[in-house]
Design a protein around this motif. Structure first.
Motif, PDB file in Angstrom:
ATOM      1  N   ASN A 116       0.474  -1.346  11.044  1.00  0.00           N
ATOM      2  CA  ASN A 116       0.010  -2.066  12.235  1.00  0.00           C
ATOM      3  C   ASN A 116      -1.202  -1.375  12.853  1.00  0.00           C
ATOM      4  O   ASN A 116      -2.166  -2.030  13.244  1.00  0.00           O
ATOM      5  CB  ASN A 116       1.130  -2.179  13.276  1.00  0.00           C
ATOM      6  N   GLY A 117      -1.145  -0.042  12.966  1.00  0.00           N
ATOM      7  CA  GLY A 117      -2.262   0.700  13.540  1.00  0.00           C
ATOM      8  C   GLY A 117      -3.536   0.547  12.732  1.00  0.00           C
ATOM      9  O   GLY A 117      -4.622   0.350  13.282  1.00  0.00           O
ATOM     10  N   LEU A 118      -3.414   0.635  11.410  1.00  0.00           N
ATOM     11  CA  LEU A 118      -4.573   0.468  10.545  1.00  0.00           C
ATOM     12  C   LEU A 118      -5.151  -0.942  10.670  1.00  0.00           C
ATOM     13  O   LEU A 118      -6.366  -1.113  10.792  1.00  0.00           O
ATOM     14  CB  LEU A 118      -4.197   0.750   9.089  1.00  0.00           C
ATOM     15  N   SER A 119      -4.273  -1.931  10.656  1.00  0.00           N
ATOM     16  CA  SER A 119      -4.714  -3.321  10.768  1.00  0.00           C
ATOM     17  C   SER A 119      -5.425  -3.581  12.088  1.00  0.00           C
ATOM     18  O   SER A 119      -6.508  -4.161  12.123  1.00  0.00           O
ATOM     19  CB  SER A 119      -3.508  -4.254  10.615  1.00  0.00           C
ATOM     20  N   GLU A 120      -4.800  -3.133  13.190  1.00  0.00           N
ATOM     21  CA  GLU A 120      -5.396  -3.360  14.512  1.00  0.00           C
ATOM     22  C   GLU A 120      -6.689  -2.580  14.705  1.00  0.00           C
ATOM     23  O   GLU A 120      -7.535  -2.969  15.503  1.00  0.00           O
ATOM     24  CB  GLU A 120      -4.373  -3.022  15.601  1.00  0.00           C
ATOM     25  N   ALA A 121      -6.858  -1.492  13.952  1.00  0.00           N
ATOM     26  CA  ALA A 121      -8.102  -0.722  14.017  1.00  0.00           C
ATOM     27  C   ALA A 121      -9.168  -1.298  13.085  1.00  0.00           C
ATOM     28  O   ALA A 121     -10.304  -0.837  13.080  1.00  0.00           O
ATOM     29  CB  ALA A 121      -7.832   0.739  13.658  1.00  0.00           C
ATOM     30  N   GLY A 122      -8.790  -2.318  12.297  1.00  0.00           N
ATOM     31  CA  GLY A 122      -9.737  -2.925  11.369  1.00  0.00           C
ATOM     32  C   GLY A 122     -10.025  -2.042  10.166  1.00  0.00           C
ATOM     33  O   GLY A 122     -11.084  -2.155   9.548  1.00  0.00           O
ATOM     34  N   LEU A 123      -9.082  -1.181   9.816  1.00  0.00           N
ATOM     35  CA  LEU A 123      -9.265  -0.258   8.698  1.00  0.00           C
ATOM     36  C   LEU A 123      -8.515  -0.754   7.466  1.00  0.00           C
ATOM     37  O   LEU A 123      -7.565  -1.530   7.572  1.00  0.00           O
ATOM     38  CB  LEU A 123      -8.786   1.136   9.087  1.00  0.00           C
ATOM     39  N   VAL A 124      -8.923  -0.297   6.305  1.00  0.00           N
ATOM     40  CA  VAL A 124      -8.331  -0.707   5.035  1.00  0.00           C
ATOM     41  C   VAL A 124      -7.224   0.278   4.660  1.00  0.00           C
ATOM     42  O   VAL A 124      -7.507   1.463   4.438  1.00  0.00           O
ATOM     43  CB  VAL A 124      -9.406  -0.737   3.923  1.00  0.00           C
ATOM     44  N   PRO A 125      -5.979  -0.181   4.598  1.00  0.00           N
ATOM     45  CA  PRO A 125      -4.864   0.721   4.300  1.00  0.00           C
ATOM     46  C   PRO A 125      -5.039   1.515   3.004  1.00  0.00           C
ATOM     47  O   PRO A 125      -4.600   2.659   2.907  1.00  0.00           O
ATOM     48  CB  PRO A 125      -3.651  -0.195   4.214  1.00  0.00           C
ATOM     49  N   GLU A 126      -5.691   0.932   2.020  1.00  0.00           N
ATOM     50  CA  GLU A 126      -5.865   1.601   0.731  1.00  0.00           C
ATOM     51  C   GLU A 126      -6.783   2.826   0.814  1.00  0.00           C
ATOM     52  O   GLU A 126      -6.874   3.598  -0.135  1.00  0.00           O
ATOM     53  CB  GLU A 126      -6.414   0.610  -0.313  1.00  0.00           C
ATOM     54  N   GLU A 127      -7.450   3.009   1.938  1.00  0.00           N
ATOM     55  CA  GLU A 127      -8.316   4.177   2.124  1.00  0.00           C
ATOM     56  C   GLU A 127      -7.558   5.366   2.733  1.00  0.00           C
ATOM     57  O   GLU A 127      -8.160   6.385   3.058  1.00  0.00           O
ATOM     58  CB  GLU A 127      -9.517   3.811   2.995  1.00  0.00           C
ATOM     59  N   PHE A 128      -6.225   5.205   2.862  1.00  0.00           N
ATOM     60  CA  PHE A 128      -5.393   6.243   3.455  1.00  0.00           C
ATOM     61  C   PHE A 128      -4.183   6.469   2.566  1.00  0.00           C
ATOM     62  O   PHE A 128      -3.794   5.607   1.792  1.00  0.00           O
ATOM     63  CB  PHE A 128      -4.964   5.828   4.866  1.00  0.00           C
ATOM     64  N   GLN A 129      -3.583   7.636   2.693  1.00  0.00           N
ATOM     65  CA  GLN A 129      -2.407   7.971   1.894  1.00  0.00           C
ATOM     66  C   GLN A 129      -1.372   8.649   2.779  1.00  0.00           C
ATOM     67  O   GLN A 129      -1.719   9.355   3.720  1.00  0.00           O
ATOM     68  CB  GLN A 129      -2.792   8.894   0.739  1.00  0.00           C
ATOM     69  N   LYS A 130      -0.111   8.398   2.459  1.00  0.00           N
ATOM     70  CA  LYS A 130       0.942   9.068   3.219  1.00  0.00           C
ATOM     71  C   LYS A 130       1.417  10.291   2.464  1.00  0.00           C
ATOM     72  O   LYS A 130       1.240  10.393   1.248  1.00  0.00           O
ATOM     73  CB  LYS A 130       2.089   8.116   3.532  1.00  0.00           C
ATOM     74  N   SER A 131       1.993  11.217   3.199  1.00  0.00           N
ATOM     75  CA  SER A 131       2.502  12.440   2.596  1.00  0.00           C
ATOM     76  C   SER A 131       3.547  12.113   1.538  1.00  0.00           C
ATOM     77  O   SER A 131       4.186  11.065   1.567  1.00  0.00           O
ATOM     78  CB  SER A 131       3.099  13.349   3.676  1.00  0.00           C
ATOM     79  N   GLU A 132       3.720  13.039   0.617  1.00  0.00           N
ATOM     80  CA  GLU A 132       4.681  12.845  -0.462  1.00  0.00           C
ATOM     81  C   GLU A 132       6.116  13.086  -0.008  1.00  0.00           C
ATOM     82  O   GLU A 132       7.047  12.917  -0.790  1.00  0.00           O
ATOM     83  CB  GLU A 132       4.328  13.764  -1.631  1.00  0.00           C
TER      84      GLU A 132
END
Length: 183
Positions: A117-133
């Protein structure tokens, strides 16, 4: 808004609000329902091998973001308590992800739903971020009711009774699917 709902619940104008994890500070003012939803938090970083968070050592000495009003839990709280992490707290999750994109912080703490939700509302592309393992926290979430309310105990009792019925009759699983609860 989130902060207004919390404040109005605290003073007894609203009967309750959710979802909140238990903290010592909140427990001073609120009663908690039975837990009804787990929030599994991750450290979200920019994409790239040098930003990968594979273990706890990758968190040490970093600057992270968790919006104002969000509590720190689990491994994050442990490292903050040891002065091994520094926190930035803007007003929103969107601002945290913008700060991450601009390299002002090293990671954002969020469950998958809040992150998307935060990425979407910020207009950012989720695929440009990664979550911890690994998860940095696993927090049961609750309905909270102000201790100022005369019938606070009754409200918690009624909520817990309804929650138990939903779990027994399958309604809880239907709600999880209907609202796309990720965790």
């Amino acid at each position: 808004p989130w902060k207004r709902g919390y404040t109005l619940t605290q003073v007894g104008e609203y009967h309750g609000t959710f979802p909140y994890g238990w903290t010592v500070e909140r427990a001073e003012y609120f009663l908690y329902s039975d837990p009804f939803f787990p929030s599994i938090g991750y450290a979200w970083a920019r994409l790239g091998a040098k930003n990968k968070i594979a273990d706890e050592d990758d968190l040490r000495g970093a600057v992270f973001c968790n919006p104002r009003g969000y509590a720190d839990f689990g491994k994050i709280q442990e490292l903050v308590d040891q002065n091994l992490l520094r926190r930035q707290s803007p007003d929103t999750m969107q601002q945290c992800f913008r700060m991450l994109q601009l390299k002002r912080i090293d990671f954002v703490v969020a469950n998958s739903s809040d992150a998307m939700n935060g990425l979407s509302e910020a207009g950012l592309v989720p695929e440009e971020f990664q979550k911890s393992e690994f998860s940095v926290s696993n927090v049961p979430l609750h309905l909270i009711v102000s201790k100022e309310l005369v019938k606070a105990d009754e409200i918690i009792e009624a909520f817990n009774k309804g929650l138990k019925i939903l779990r027994e009759n399958g309604g809880y699983e239907v709600l999880k699917e209907e609202f796309d609860w990720l965790e």
